[in-house]
Design an enzyme around this catalytic site. Structure first.
Site, PDB file in Angstrom:
ATOM      1  N   GLU A  35       1.562  -0.512  -4.951  1.00 31.58           N
ATOM      2  CA  GLU A  35       0.624   0.541  -5.321  1.00 31.58           C
ATOM      3  C   GLU A  35       1.415   1.806  -5.632  1.00 31.58           C
ATOM      4  OE1 GLU A  35      -3.343   2.873  -3.687  1.00 31.58           O
ATOM      5  OE2 GLU A  35      -1.668   2.569  -2.352  1.00 31.58           O
ATOM      6  N   ASP A  63       0.824  -1.205   0.000  1.00 32.20           N
ATOM      7  CA  ASP A  63       0.000   0.000   0.000  1.00 32.20           C
ATOM      8  C   ASP A  63       0.863   1.263   0.000  1.00 32.20           C
ATOM      9  OD1 ASP A  63      -2.649   1.382   0.616  1.00 32.20           O
ATOM     10  OD2 ASP A  63      -1.469   2.009   2.351  1.00 32.20           O
TER      11      ASP A  63
HETATM   12  C1  LIG Z   1      -6.187   1.500  -3.253  1.00 33.81           C
HETATM   13  C2  LIG Z   1      -5.639   1.645  -1.882  1.00 33.81           C
HETATM   14  O1  LIG Z   1      -5.124   0.693  -1.320  1.00 33.81           O
HETATM   15  N1  LIG Z   1      -5.763   2.780  -1.301  1.00 33.81           N
HETATM   16  C3  LIG Z   1      -5.291   3.041   0.024  1.00 33.81           C
HETATM   17  C4  LIG Z   1      -3.978   3.721  -0.062  1.00 33.81           C
HETATM   18  O2  LIG Z   1      -3.505   4.021   1.183  1.00 33.81           O
HETATM   19  C5  LIG Z   1      -4.335   4.860   1.947  1.00 33.81           C
HETATM   20  C6  LIG Z   1      -3.678   4.995   3.276  1.00 33.81           C
HETATM   21  O3  LIG Z   1      -3.278   3.739   3.749  1.00 33.81           O
HETATM   22  C7  LIG Z   1      -5.752   4.305   2.072  1.00 33.81           C
HETATM   23  O4  LIG Z   1      -6.589   5.285   2.624  1.00 33.81           O
HETATM   24  C8  LIG Z   1      -6.265   3.940   0.715  1.00 33.81           C
HETATM   25  O5  LIG Z   1      -7.514   3.321   0.814  1.00 33.81           O
END
Ligand SMILES: CC(=O)N[C@H]1CO[C@H](CO)[C@@H](O)[C@@H]1O
Ligand SMILES: *[C@@H]1O[C@H](CO)[C@@H](O)[C@H](O)[C@H]1NC(C)=O
Ligand SMILES: *[C@@H]1O[C@H](CO)[C@@H](O)[C@H](O)[C@H]1NC(C)=O
Ligand SMILES: *[C@@H]1O[C@H](CO)[C@@H](O)[C@H](O)[C@H]1NC(C)=O
Ligand SMILES: [Ca+2]
Ligand SMILES: [Ca+2]
Length: 569
Positions: A285, A222
């Site tokens: 990500e 993430d």
């Molecule tokens: C798509 C995803 O995983 N989004 C997350 C990215 O990180 C932030 C903080 O941890 C989250 O709020 C999101 O949902």
């Protein structure tokens, strides 16, 4: 009459396209993102859980899914629904127990279904023991987070710089106990870990080991790009996009994203993964420009997620735009790597809500035929759409922080509603009529059970295509794409000895007559494998003459060569 129509397409559009040969070691499968709160509730409290997932593992087998990724299920105060972790090695009671998790893992593996965890390394919850100790200045925890005394401006203490949080406002929060600010690139309750601390780096490797020892098949990381910040704590330049200093887009993120040490840490994680006999996946990500994104391939990750069908396509995109997005990835990706396609997640409006149904079908069709890993966000396989959520029902911290006036543009609740299994209470998601987010009111007709019976449903298309994706012959087949008309895009997978498949999507408002002889080596007649529009123009299971194929408006046609032996199931 039909011949006359054919002559009307006198001017053939310029055919552009690409060809691409998958490398031998390509990782090719369909990965499904489970948002556990919304997949299946087993105990009737209105919130999805691990036993619910166990109950519905058949859905993955039936949908030809080969791996699942679970959004966070760890112990959490749930301020950001699990992305604020207070213990990385425990299961949150809302989802079940460690025994439930172990049972889920075993049941999945018995079906050859891989399980990936969500790894959230950038920040913890402010309720994590590490943060509580850091707050009190207890070594070595005192340096686990990014603390700064701030600076004095006209006798008043202010944050060290202009860095903005993803969830609006300064990324710095003052704490009297420490007489310092801590950094939070996300919500106030998500303090950023300090990766310059060797203890933090060791702890997080330990977290990876903990889950790998349990037998998980890898991680989806993430918020990767936010890991390290520049140590000088300089102001970021202004973007000029907005005058609002609380808006995340106020600054250009040259000191808070994609710092060199953020890349350098990946090989150290890879080492941990590679100690295991089975292959372990590492997916990141990354929302960034093409060059910063591709750079992640060089550091030992299987891939950075490819979000370009999300960020670069709109309701007005034409076939050339789709072609551009597809082509850019293959052109820029380093040689021999695995491509991937992500069409949705819990931070983005649903595919159909973003692009409209005909374009969404075109994208689903396209990505399922592209080599590499494709990621399906739960519900996308049945074409779920966003639900309107009132201010009173809004629970997403991003929506709540935006306030009643602006929440509709930032809340992520609409794309997180419960999965629609059937037309019973709460769409078969829960025995409870009250669920953590309301069920979409379209569930009486838009649900899996109903769509399984409909030949031209979204699910039927998904299921047909994902069956092709599973075929070993197709995993190795050459990719050819072509723009056949303004709103007609074609993807082909060609093999030498086992036949070929051609998927043509027309997401325009009018029927289009295309000439498939633009594909080299195509035989003169093809069989219909699937057609989303049933009409007299294109009967099901007929034989097609390739020079004039009518693709009805808003439909998808999938054709195979007569010798295709990958469509045996
Ligand atoms: C798509 C995803 O995983 N989004 C997350 C990215 O990180 C932030 C903080 O941890 C989250 O709020 C999101 O949902
Ligand atoms: C799982 O994969 C193994 C090895 O490829 C195979 O032998 C087995 O039949 C598969 N099981 C299922 C349930 O698909
Ligand atoms: C991508 O962004 C970085 C800054 O993060 C910049 O240095 C680079 O030039 C950009 N690349 C492209 C292709 O825009
Ligand atoms: C996506 O859009 C950005 C901004 O318009 C552009 O610079 C970039 O080249 C596009 N990338 C792809 C892969 O479409
Ligand atoms: Ca439950
Ligand atoms: Ca960080």
């Amino acid at each position: 009459m039909r011949v006359a129509i054919a002559f009307c397409v006198a001017v053939l559009p310029l055919v552009i396209g690409i060809t691409w040969n998958p490398p031998d070691n390509i990782v090719d499968f369909s990965l499904y993102q489970i948002y556990p709160r919304s997949y299946k509730d087993s105990d009737g409290n209105g919130i999805g859980d691990l036993r619910g997932i166990i109950e519905r593992l058949d859905h993955f087998t039936e949908s030809n899914v080969e791996a699942v990724w679970l959004s966070p299920i760890y112990r959490s105060p749930m301020v950001d629904f699990g992305y604020d972790i207070s213990n990385y090695k425990e299961i949150d009671p809302i989802f079940g127990t460690m025994e439930d998790f172990e049972e889920l893992l075993k049941a999945a593996h018995d079906r050859n279904l891989s399980v990936l965890m969500d790894f959230v390394p950038n920040h913890t919850s402010d309720q994590h023991e590490w943060f509580q100790k850091s707050l009190q200045g207890i070594p070595p925890y005192d340096s686990y987070y990014v603390w700064h005394a701030g600076r004095m401006e006209n006798g008043v203490r202010v944050p060290p710089n202009n860095w903005v949080s993803q969830m609006r406002g300064s990324a710095w929060q003052w704490k009297d106990e420490r007489q310092a600010y801590y950094l939070h690139q996300f919500s106030i309750q998500q303090p950023d870990l300090n990766y310059y601390s060797p203890d933090v780096r060791r702890e997080m490797k330990d977290v990876l080991k903990f889950w790998l020892d349990k037998g998980v098949d890898g991680f989806r990381v993430d918020a990767m790009i936010f890991l390290y910040e520049d140590k000088r704590f300089l102001n970021e330049p202004l973007s000029g996009l907005t005058d609002d200093p609380n808006d995340y887009d106020y600054t250009v993120k040259i000191y808070t994203t994609n710092q060199q040490p953020t890349y350098d840490i990946i090989p150290t994680w890879r080492q941990v993964l590679d100690k295991y006999e089975q292959p372990k996946y590492l997916m990141l990500e990354v929302y960034s420009n093409v060059s910063d994104t591709m750079k992640y391939y060089h550091y030992g990750a299987d891939f950075p997620f490819n979000f370009y069908t999300i960020t670069n396509l709109t309701r007005n995109s034409n076939a050339a735009d789709i072609q551009y997005v597809v082509e850019s990835w293959y052109d820029n990706m380093p040689e021999g790597c695995t491509p991937n396609w992500v069409t949705g997640n819990h931070d983005q409006h649903r595919l159909i809500s973003r692009l409209g149904e005909p374009r969404a079908r075109a994208i689903t069709t396209t990505v399922l035929l592209l080599p590499g890993v494709i990621v399906t966000y739960y519900g996308e396989e049945i074409g779920m759409i966003d639900e309107y959520i009132s201010w009173e029902d809004t629970v997403d911290p991003e929506g709540c922080r935006a306030g009643k006036e602006h929440y509709l543009t930032s809340s992520r609740d609409p794309e997180r509603t419960p999965f629609q299994w059937d037309d019973s209470v709460s769409a078969g998601f829960s025995s409870n009529p009250h669920t953590w987010l309301p069920v979409n009111e379209d569930y009486k007709t838009l649900n899996l059970a109903h769509e399984k019976k409909e030949k031209n449903s979204y699910y039927a298309l998904y299921e047909k295509l994902s069956a092709l994706k599973r075929s070993q012959y197709l995993k190795e087949a050459m990719l050819v794409t072509k723009v056949l008309d303004d709103y007609v895009f074609a993807v082909a997978r060609e093999t030498e000895d086992h036949g070929s498949v051609y998927a043509i999507s027309n997401f325009g408002d009018t029927d289009s007559i295309v000439d498939l002889s633009v594909f080299d080596n195509i035989p003169s007649k093809l069989n219909v494998y699937y057609a989303s529009a049933i009409s007299d123009i294109l009967p099901w299971e007929s034989v097609i003459q390739i020079r004039r194929v009518t693709i009805p408006a808003g439909s998808v046609v999938i054709l195979t060569t007569p010798n295709a032996d990958f469509v045996t199931d």
